[in-house]
Write an enzyme that holds these catalytic residues in place. Structure first.
Site, PDB file in Angstrom:
ATOM      1  N   LYS A 137       0.844  -1.197   0.000  1.00  0.00           N
ATOM      2  CA  LYS A 137       0.000   0.000   0.000  1.00  0.00           C
ATOM      3  C   LYS A 137       0.875   1.241   0.000  1.00  0.00           C
ATOM      4  CE  LYS A 137      -1.827   2.468   3.312  1.00  0.00           C
ATOM      5  NZ  LYS A 137      -1.773   3.828   2.704  1.00  0.00           N
ATOM      6  N   GLU A 213      10.260   0.465  10.460  1.00  0.00           N
ATOM      7  CA  GLU A 213      11.270   1.518  10.357  1.00  0.00           C
ATOM      8  C   GLU A 213      10.540   2.816  10.630  1.00  0.00           C
ATOM      9  OE1 GLU A 213      12.925   4.607   9.433  1.00  0.00           O
ATOM     10  OE2 GLU A 213      12.863   4.026   7.310  1.00  0.00           O
ATOM     11  N   CYS A 247      13.381  10.523   7.838  1.00  0.00           N
ATOM     12  CA  CYS A 247      13.441   9.902   9.163  1.00  0.00           C
ATOM     13  C   CYS A 247      14.847   9.995   9.735  1.00  0.00           C
ATOM     14  CB  CYS A 247      12.980   8.444   9.082  1.00  0.00           C
ATOM     15  SG  CYS A 247      13.881   7.476   7.864  1.00  0.00           S
ATOM     16  N   GLU A 344       9.895  14.860  16.614  1.00  0.00           N
ATOM     17  CA  GLU A 344      10.313  14.799  15.217  1.00  0.00           C
ATOM     18  C   GLU A 344       9.557  15.881  14.441  1.00  0.00           C
ATOM     19  OE1 GLU A 344      11.269  11.386  11.930  1.00  0.00           O
ATOM     20  OE2 GLU A 344       9.400  11.174  13.045  1.00  0.00           O
TER      21      GLU A 344
END
Length: 445
Positions: A137, A213, A247, A344
């Site tokens: 997806k 991840e 990331c 983040e």
């Protein structure tokens, strides 16, 4: 859910014993993956254009960085297909024992919007290399290149059902994949928040294998003996690359006290020179953020940094009247307890933090829920190796940043995920090990 069921059914049929895919020679699987790499290379301009249109990243980055990574990933795993094998084991007694490394089965894969095509390759290449089938997806924001890849996969000659591409929203299609009772393994790249939901869904359904991840808040440590101009540029690219939507972004830059002021000045000047604009303009270094939601989140965190007392050296605002552009932003005088130093940001925001000693910076750098990557810049190899050993991170770069390679494993410590992607280590996430023991009349060692 009906679409997911249909895709899983096709993947299960393709994986069934005696199917074309299961009976195919491992070397032939490699040839198909290599053929796919050839087709990606042939259509590289079209794919890079779609990627830039869909995500807002500069076209030249999509063409020279992302697409190059896709091709290298496919070729690397194409070479592994007939080199995955077990061992014979000298067990006690009159037995002959060996192991088989078998494909897990149907693999659900959910990929993010920041590197849509590269993450597509990172996911399907090792899964297909090991003989699995895939239901993948793409992110709802960036489905176009995945759909284009579907046409190339058919053209390459993969049998029906080997790869099933399913655009959809995370809350519906993604949730259905994570909780599906006939998916054997799930791999996800994205936020830690969603990663927790996926691991929970896997546990509540059929205990499917999970690799994650997830997010990061990565420390980049600059010692006073580092090559200053080089470290400034590496730190700049380490956080601003891909509009800061990485990331791995080195968003906590710890700079040793003697060079702190000069580093802040040079970093601010470099950020002010960064070209923001049309992704199809060759001079553009930074395009827009992915969407309004992400743009607003970044700006909200920037405002929190100002409110908590960080010094705004440059940027800090949206840019232009159209689109989701944000000025390259630099903060100094940041403390570890500020939101911008803990959360983040996923945007073009650089935080420069002062430190005095190696022991102090190691403790502060590790004081995070994340542990994806870290970096250290110094000319002292003893210092570099001491810090790299102390970092609680899956990857540590010394005198470089974002030096990712298909041959080396990538993944996080702590809440940055579990499992590894890429390299030989990445293959282990897509195989089950079976022990086979045969009773024999008499063994001879």
């Amino acid at each position: 859910k009906a679409d997911v069921d249909k895709a899983v059914k096709a993947a299960r049929l393709a994986f069934s014993p005696g199917s074309v895919w299961r009976r195919m020679d491992a070397s032939e699987r490699g040839r198909l993956i290599d053929k796919l790499a050839d087709l990606v290379d042939r259509d590289r301009p079209q794919l890079a254009t779609l990627e830039s249109l869909d995500s807002g990243k500069p076209f030249l980055q999509a063409y020279y960085v992302d697409l190059q990574g896709v091709i290298k990933t496919l070729r690397y795993f194409a070479g592994w297909t007939d080199k995955i094998h077990g061992k014979t084991i000298p067990v006690d007694g009159d037995y002959f024992t060996f192991t088989r490394h078998e494909p897990i089965g149907v693999c659900g894969q959910i990929i993010p919007w920041n590197f849509p095509l590269l993450m597509f390759a990172w996911k399907i290449a090792p899964a297909l290399c090991c003989g699995n089938t895939v239901v993948i997806k793409p992110a709802e924001q960036t489905p176009l290149t995945a759909l284009y890849m579907g046409a190339l996969i058919k053209e390459a000659g993969f049998p029906p059902g080997a790869v099933n591409i399913l655009p959809g929203f995370g809350g519906t299609a993604g949730a259905a994949i994570a909780s599906h009772m006939d998916i054997d393994k799930i791999a996800f790249t994205g936020s830690t928040e969603v990663g927790k939901l996926i691991q929970e869904a896997a546990g509540k359904s059929n205990l499917k294998r999970v690799t994650l991840e997830l997010g990061g808040k990565s420390p980049n440590i600059i010692f006073a003996d580092a090559d200053l101009n080089y470290a400034v540029e590496q730190a700049h690219q380490g956080v601003f690359f891909n509009q800061g939507q990485c990331c791995t972004a080195g968003s906590r830059i710890y700079v040793e006290e003697p060079i702190y002021e000069e580093f802040v000045q040079k970093s601010t000047e470099r950020a002010q020179r960064r070209t923001v604009g049309n992704p199809f303009d060759p001079a553009t270094e930074q395009g827009p953020q992915i969407d309004k939601l992400q743009c607003d989140k970044v700006l909200e965190l920037v405002f929190s940094g100002i409110a908590e007392g960080a010094k705004l050296e440059c940027g800090g605002k949206s840019l232009g009247k159209k689109g989701f552009f944000i000025e390259p932003t630099v903060f100094s005088n940041v403390t570890d307890d500020m939101r911008i130093a803990k959360e983040e940001i996923f945007g073009p925001v650089q935080l420069i933090i002062k430190f005095k000693t190696m022991e102090e910076v190691v403790e502060r750098a590790n004081d995070s829920q994340f542990g994806l990557v870290a970096a250290v810049f110094t000319k002292d190899i003893d210092k570099a190796l001491t810090v790299s050993a102390a970092m609680q991170a899956g990857t540590v770069w010394i005198n470089c940043y974002n030096a990712l390679n298909v041959q080396s494993p990538f993944g996080g410590f702590k809440m940055s995920g579990n499992g590894r992607e890429m390299g030989e280590y990445g293959l282990k996430e897509y195989t089950e090990i079976k022990t086979v023991t045969v009773k024999i009349q008499q063994k001879n060692s």
